[in-house]
Structure formats: C-alpha cells, structure tokens
Design a protein around this motif. Structure first.
Motif, PDB file in Angstrom:
ATOM      1  N   GLY A 181       0.649  -1.335   0.033  1.00 46.46           N
ATOM      2  CA  GLY A 181      -0.095  -0.176  -0.078  1.00 46.46           C
ATOM      3  C   GLY A 181       0.843   1.453   0.124  1.00 46.46           C
ATOM      4  N   GLU A 182       1.991   1.148   0.289  1.00 47.54           N
ATOM      5  CA  GLU A 182       3.148   2.354   0.540  1.00 47.54           C
ATOM      6  C   GLU A 182       4.416   2.000   0.610  1.00 47.54           C
ATOM      7  N   LYS A 183       4.951   2.714   0.019  1.00 51.41           N
ATOM      8  CA  LYS A 183       6.558   2.686  -0.217  1.00 51.41           C
ATOM      9  C   LYS A 183       7.403   3.792  -0.052  1.00 51.41           C
ATOM     10  N   LYS A 184       8.322   3.817   0.750  1.00 57.03           N
ATOM     11  CA  LYS A 184       9.140   5.064   0.993  1.00 57.03           C
ATOM     12  C   LYS A 184      10.730   4.886   0.605  1.00 57.03           C
ATOM     13  N   ASP A 185      11.328   5.826   0.034  1.00 57.89           N
ATOM     14  CA  ASP A 185      12.636   5.796  -0.282  1.00 57.89           C
ATOM     15  C   ASP A 185      13.346   7.216  -0.069  1.00 57.89           C
ATOM     16  N   GLN A 186      13.741   7.430   1.251  1.00 57.09           N
ATOM     17  CA  GLN A 186      14.325   8.819   1.385  1.00 57.09           C
ATOM     18  C   GLN A 186      13.199  10.068   1.506  1.00 57.09           C
ATOM     19  N   ARG A 187      13.206  10.979   0.469  1.00 56.37           N
ATOM     20  CA  ARG A 187      12.354  12.022   0.481  1.00 56.37           C
ATOM     21  C   ARG A 187      11.142  11.687  -0.596  1.00 56.37           C
ATOM     22  N   ILE A 188      11.172  10.491  -0.865  1.00 60.79           N
ATOM     23  CA  ILE A 188      10.073  10.104  -1.842  1.00 60.79           C
ATOM     24  C   ILE A 188       9.187   8.994  -1.257  1.00 60.79           C
ATOM     25  N   ALA A 189       7.819   9.219  -1.573  1.00 61.69           N
ATOM     26  CA  ALA A 189       7.044   7.932  -1.155  1.00 61.69           C
ATOM     27  C   ALA A 189       6.238   7.801  -2.316  1.00 61.69           C
ATOM     28  N   VAL A 190       5.456   6.652  -2.121  1.00 61.58           N
ATOM     29  CA  VAL A 190       4.311   6.514  -3.105  1.00 61.58           C
ATOM     30  C   VAL A 190       3.125   5.536  -2.409  1.00 61.58           C
ATOM     31  N   HIS A 208       4.623  11.319  -3.557  1.00 61.32           N
ATOM     32  CA  HIS A 208       4.940  12.366  -2.516  1.00 61.32           C
ATOM     33  C   HIS A 208       6.328  12.647  -2.367  1.00 61.32           C
ATOM     34  N   ILE A 209       6.696  14.032  -2.580  1.00 59.09           N
ATOM     35  CA  ILE A 209       8.195  14.198  -2.525  1.00 59.09           C
ATOM     36  C   ILE A 209       8.097  15.544  -1.337  1.00 59.09           C
ATOM     37  N   THR A 210       9.357  15.206  -0.365  1.00 61.71           N
ATOM     38  CA  THR A 210       8.937  16.063   0.720  1.00 61.71           C
ATOM     39  C   THR A 210      10.496  16.661   0.732  1.00 61.71           C
ATOM     40  N   GLU A 211      10.312  17.858   1.396  1.00 58.79           N
ATOM     41  CA  GLU A 211      11.647  18.739   1.523  1.00 58.79           C
ATOM     42  C   GLU A 211      12.302  19.055  -0.122  1.00 58.79           C
ATOM     43  N   THR A 212      11.415  19.574  -0.806  1.00 56.01           N
ATOM     44  CA  THR A 212      11.792  19.694  -2.230  1.00 56.01           C
ATOM     45  C   THR A 212      12.974  20.496  -2.317  1.00 56.01           C
ATOM     46  N   GLN A 213      13.808  20.286  -3.501  1.00 60.15           N
ATOM     47  CA  GLN A 213      15.055  20.741  -3.679  1.00 60.15           C
ATOM     48  C   GLN A 213      14.948  21.319  -5.265  1.00 60.15           C
TER      49      GLN A 213
END
Lengths: 113, 109
Positions: B55-64, B76-81
């Motif tokens: 249902g969910e997967k996360k890799d550092q700043r990226i999640a789906v 979802h991208i957090t702390e965008t650069q």
C-alpha cells in the motif's frame, strides 16, 4: 554495461524517406519495449519483445512501422515512407522480466521535414 | 482501453515544501506502478515503484501510496530541492506500461 543505448540520437529526414533506429538493451534483459513520445506527452507504447518474439503491437503502429529483434539482443525500428506526423522522440526500454524496472535509453529524436 | 490520468499537469512549490502528484488507472489487472523522472533531452529514469500487494513505499524523500480499490496512486516528494525540478510520469501495467501525461514540477529557490 552502461545501460540502454540508442542510435542515432537525432535524425532529420525528408518526407517519404525510410529511417531505421537501433536499440541495444541491457545485456541480460529479456524484454524490450519501444515507445513514442511527442512534446508535452507521456511515452506511448508501440511494441514489445520477449527475447526475439514480438508479442504485442499497438494500434498506433501502422503498417509503415516494423520492429525486429533478430537474436533476442539488439532491436531495430524501421519507419517507411515517413510523414511529418512521425516526428517524435522514439524511446527504447528493457527489463529483466515482467513487472520489473524498465530502463530507458536516451531516445532517438526524429524530425521529418 | 487502458488509460492513466495524471494531475496536476504543472506544479510549482517553494524549496523545502512538499509536492504531491496523483494518478488514476483504468485497467484493474494492473499490478505494477512505477514513477519516472524525465529531464530535458533525456530518457525517463525510474525513481520509485510499487507493486499491488503493497500500500505504501518510501525511499528517503520520496514516497508512493497505492489504493487498488479506488485505482489511485500518488507520489509524494518532501523537502523539495531545485534539482527535483523535472517532468514526472506515473505508469501502470502488467506486461507493458501505460504512462500518464506527465507533471512538470518547478521547485522555486
């Protein structure tokens, strides 16, 4: 192995001419895909191979288009009697098996004048 | 036929903020959902993928996230650069991949 390689990177051709593009996939990958991408759009599926067998062709692939993967390694995409509407980026991708990461090449940008 | 809808088509965020891109697919048999990032003049590059048994997967700043019942999945991208600025594509598939129309993300410094 440096990834999926496509040649040429750019091709300009006159309307009515034939063109052929080559794709060299990652060596151990069984599956090879061709996609077409126009400006501002996502890649559109054209066809795919499992080893040397071409398993599906999109309705987008008119009879002017033909693809081969003769020994299950590299693949060629030929467009006969090119039209201006064929101008696009042609992308090749390969994957080890179904539902695994597909690695894309840099694409061949075709311009028909 | 198989179809993937992607929204929004463009997205501007301030550096450090989060970005969310949403996709809806039509083929209920789809069981693999990759996300690709494409920079100008380059081929798409996979950034994260998810399979239908997760249902969910996360890799550092990226999640789906994936909702198979609703046929929705999101990036979802957090702390965008600023280097996150690119075009992002979702895709869904079984033995081939159908792509969305893309989201042009701009991260403003």
């Amino acid at each position: 192995d440096t990834g999926v390689s496509q040649n040429p990177r750019h091709k300009i051709t006159k309307r009515g001419q034939n063109v052929t593009f080559r794709c060299d996939p990652i060596s151990e990958h069984n599956r090879l895909y061709w996609y077409r991408q126009t400006l501002g759009q996502g890649p559109e599926f054209l066809t795919y191979f499992q080893n040397e067998a071409q398993l599906e062709k999109s309705r987008l692939l008119s009879d002017r288009f033909s693809a081969e993967r003769p020994k299950g390694s590299f693949s060629t995409l030929e467009i006969q009697r090119t039209e201006q509407g064929d101008s696009a980026m042609y992308l090749c991708a390969s994957s080890f098996e179904v539902n695994t990461e597909a690695f894309f090449g840099q694409g061949t940008r075709l311009t028909v004048v | 036929g198989e179809n993937v809808e992607q929204h929004p088509s463009t997205l501007s965020v301030q550096e450090g903020d989060s970005a969310v891109i949403k996709c809806t697919y039509s083929d209920s048999a789809s069981n693999y959902f990759p996300w690709y990032k494409q920079e100008l003049g380059k081929g798409p590059q996979l950034i994260i993928d998810i399979r239908s048994n997760v249902g969910e997967k996360k890799d550092q700043r990226i999640a789906v996230t994936l909702n198979k019942t609703a046929k929705h999945f999101s990036l979802h991208i957090t702390e965008t650069q600023p280097e996150d600025s690119a075009v992002y594509f979702c895709a869904s598939g079984t033995y081939k991949y159908i792509f969305g129309t893309g989201t042009r993300l701009k991260v403003l410094a």
